[in-house]
Design an enzyme around this catalytic site. Structure first.
Site, PDB file in Angstrom:
ATOM      1  N   LYS A 256       0.843  -1.203   0.000  1.00 29.94           N
ATOM      2  CA  LYS A 256       0.000   0.000   0.000  1.00 29.94           C
ATOM      3  C   LYS A 256       0.873   1.246   0.000  1.00 29.94           C
ATOM      4  CE  LYS A 256      -4.391  -0.926   2.112  1.00 29.94           C
ATOM      5  NZ  LYS A 256      -5.242  -0.934   3.285  1.00 29.94           N
TER       6      LYS A 256
ATOM      7  N   GLU B 136     -15.288   8.436  13.085  1.00 29.00           N
ATOM      8  CA  GLU B 136     -15.416   8.797  11.680  1.00 29.00           C
ATOM      9  C   GLU B 136     -16.814   8.404  11.180  1.00 29.00           C
ATOM     10  OE1 GLU B 136     -13.297  10.421   9.436  1.00 29.00           O
ATOM     11  OE2 GLU B 136     -15.249  10.315   8.461  1.00 29.00           O
TER      12      GLU B 136
ATOM     13  N   PHE C  78     -33.010   6.423   6.249  1.00 30.64           N
ATOM     14  CA  PHE C  78     -32.375   5.276   5.582  1.00 30.64           C
ATOM     15  C   PHE C  78     -33.413   4.188   5.360  1.00 30.64           C
ATOM     16  CE2 PHE C  78     -27.905   3.545   5.238  1.00 30.64           C
ATOM     17  CZ  PHE C  78     -27.462   4.650   4.539  1.00 30.64           C
TER      18      PHE C  78
ATOM     19  N   CYS D  28     -18.853  -1.722   7.890  1.00 31.13           N
ATOM     20  CA  CYS D  28     -19.227  -1.080   9.162  1.00 31.13           C
ATOM     21  C   CYS D  28     -20.518  -1.607   9.785  1.00 31.13           C
ATOM     22  CB  CYS D  28     -19.327   0.424   8.960  1.00 31.13           C
ATOM     23  SG  CYS D  28     -17.728   1.167   8.639  1.00 31.13           S
TER      24      CYS D  28
END
Ligand code: NAD
Length: 432
Positions: free
Chosen positions: A35, A153, A252, A263
């Site tokens: 990466k 986050e 939603f 998640c």
């Protein structure tokens, strides 16, 4: 201010590039040398719209660097973000091994370069109390001044760059004003509401938000079962619900194949486990999980309605990513349904614009195709699993021409039912 970000995945990379774009000096640190090599060449290892061009710009302005060397990464940093993965372990518990290791690495690196006050910020989604755990691990190795802040986050993959610059809110978990003030300064230009709480409350806000959103999806998906039974349209039900201001336009409530991604499934499971460890059960969340699992079978059943036995049938699957605009296939409903189809003896031909290689690493036994139409060739049915907008543009007549049987199951209610029916295809959506 100098920033170090540990972990350059979906969250850490966006955070690194975002903060560099805001004008800070950022160094991204990752243990994955492949990466880091790619990043050092200005290439993004993930598909995230808009990210690579900002990455290249930040490089040119010499605001962003990447390294695998923790000591080098941390020595000059005033603020150190932890953005490593917190996957589920086999029991659904949160695997904190990467966070623990990052805390050890930070402590040791700080001890090599002792300096004034530092702020360690946890961006990873972590069980309540992890802030204290990180602080205690760092303290074992480093005796200088620091505080640990929780700054969860909330970005959405596929829109992560937008979400970095335009967050709905910023949560800062730590009431030590020195630490909170440093973070406020960092995010000053973002012009978003900032909520300062204690560390544990901030940690819980993240789990609460994801669990609430996942529960909304399971709520509408549960109604798809009833709507189909009684001849109602769950998509219109959602439309009607959203007009209620207490529910709201952004609720939603998209009926579909169930929630997925890196998640929601792990965070719902994680919160259930956190509660269990506190001698509590969270029945609403257990139900959300159960509905989500059943939704995969509900989609498979739609194919069985038309094809009866799926043994030796060929199913064309459009979409492998857990949602559109990402290459992330972690906990993708598409892969869950494909696995079920294969267990029933079906052969799967699949297409996804960007997620093929990630999916192939997990399920090599699928025949992957480089075009959407190619995947349809001689298939007994088309199953749409990801809401990539380009699928809508494919002409119904071409779909009909490629398929062996004129059957379409649209798990995202994406395609135009009228056009498909007119072209002679038999269409089933979800919940209508
Ligand atoms: P990811 O798997 O994409 O990235 C994690 C990175 O951390 C990897 O590149 C890995 O090599 C690196 N890493 C692991 N241990 C390390 C160490 N000791 N030192 C340096 N690097 C290390 O994960 P992600 O999707 O970015 O998620 C990170 C965290 O953010 C998780 O807790 C997740 O729940 C949370 N989160 C994710 C999203 C999302 O949409 N992906 C959104 C909000 C919150």
């Amino acid at each position: 201010m100098k920033i170090a970000v540990i972990g350059t995945g979906y969250v850490g990379l966006v955070q690194s590039v975002g903060l560099a774009t805001l004008g800070f000096n950022v160094i991204g640190i990752d243990i994955d040398s492949k990466k880091v090599t790619k990043l050092t060449q200005g290439q993004s290892p993930i598909y995230e719209p808009g990210l690579e061009s900002l990455l290249k710009k930040a490089f040119k302005q010499k605001r962003l660097r990447f390294t695998t060397n923790m000591n080098e990464g941390i020595k000059n940093a005033d603020v150190i973000f932890i953005a490593v993965g917190t996957p589920s372990d086999k029991d659904g518990d949160v695997d904190l091994s990467y966070v623990r290791q990052a805390a050890v690495d930070i402590g040791k690196a700080l001890q090599q370069a002792p300096r004034n006050y530092r702020v360690i910020v946890n961006k990873s989604t972590v069980p309540i109390g992890t802030g204290d755990l990180v602080a205690s691990i760092v303290k074992k190795h480093y005796n200088g001044p620091f505080d640990v802040v929780s700054n969860p986050e909330f970005l959405r993959e596929g829109q992560a760059v937008h979400d970095f610059f335009h967050p709905d809110r910023i949560v800062i978990g730590n009431r030590v004003s020195k630490a909170a003030d440093i973070l406020k300064k960092l995010y000053l230009k973002l012009n978003a509401p900032i909520l300062v709480t204690d560390v544990k409350t901030a940690e819980l806000i993240k789990y609460a938000s994801n669990s609430f959103l996942a529960t909304s999806i399971s709520f509408i998906n549960q109604l798809t079962w009833l709507a189909e039974q009684v001849g109602a349209d769950a998509t219109k039900v959602a439309e009607g619900m959203k007009l209620d201001k207490r529910i709201g336009q952004n609720a939603f409530l998209s009926a579909g194949p169930g929630y997925g991604g890196s998640c929601f499934p792990k965070d719902v499971a994680g919160l259930i486990k956190i509660a269990q460890k506190n001698n509590l059960s969270l029945p609403l969340l257990e139900a959300a999980e159960a509905v989500n699992r059943r939704q995969h079978d509900f989609i498979v059943k739609k194919l069985q309605n038309d094809l009866k036995n799926l043994k030796n049938k060929t199913i064309a699957v459009w979409g492998l990513a857990f949602k559109a605009n990402t290459d992330d296939v972690r906990e993708s409903p598409s892969l869950a349904v494909i696995t079920k189809l294969q267990k029933l003896g079906a052969k799967v031909q699949a297409y996804d614009p960007v997620a093929e290689s990630n999916a192939a690493a997990l399920i090599p036994s699928v025949q992957y195709n480089s075009t959407a139409l190619g995947a349809l060739k001689n298939a007994d049915a088309l199953l749409v699993m990801t809401e990539w907008p380009q699928f809508r543009k494919i002409k119904a007549a071409l779909i009909k021409k490629q398929l062996k049987n004129p059957i379409v199951v649209d798990a995202r209610n994406l395609l135009d039912e009228k056009k498909l029916t007119k072209a002679g295809l038999k269409y089933q959506g979800v919940g209508r």
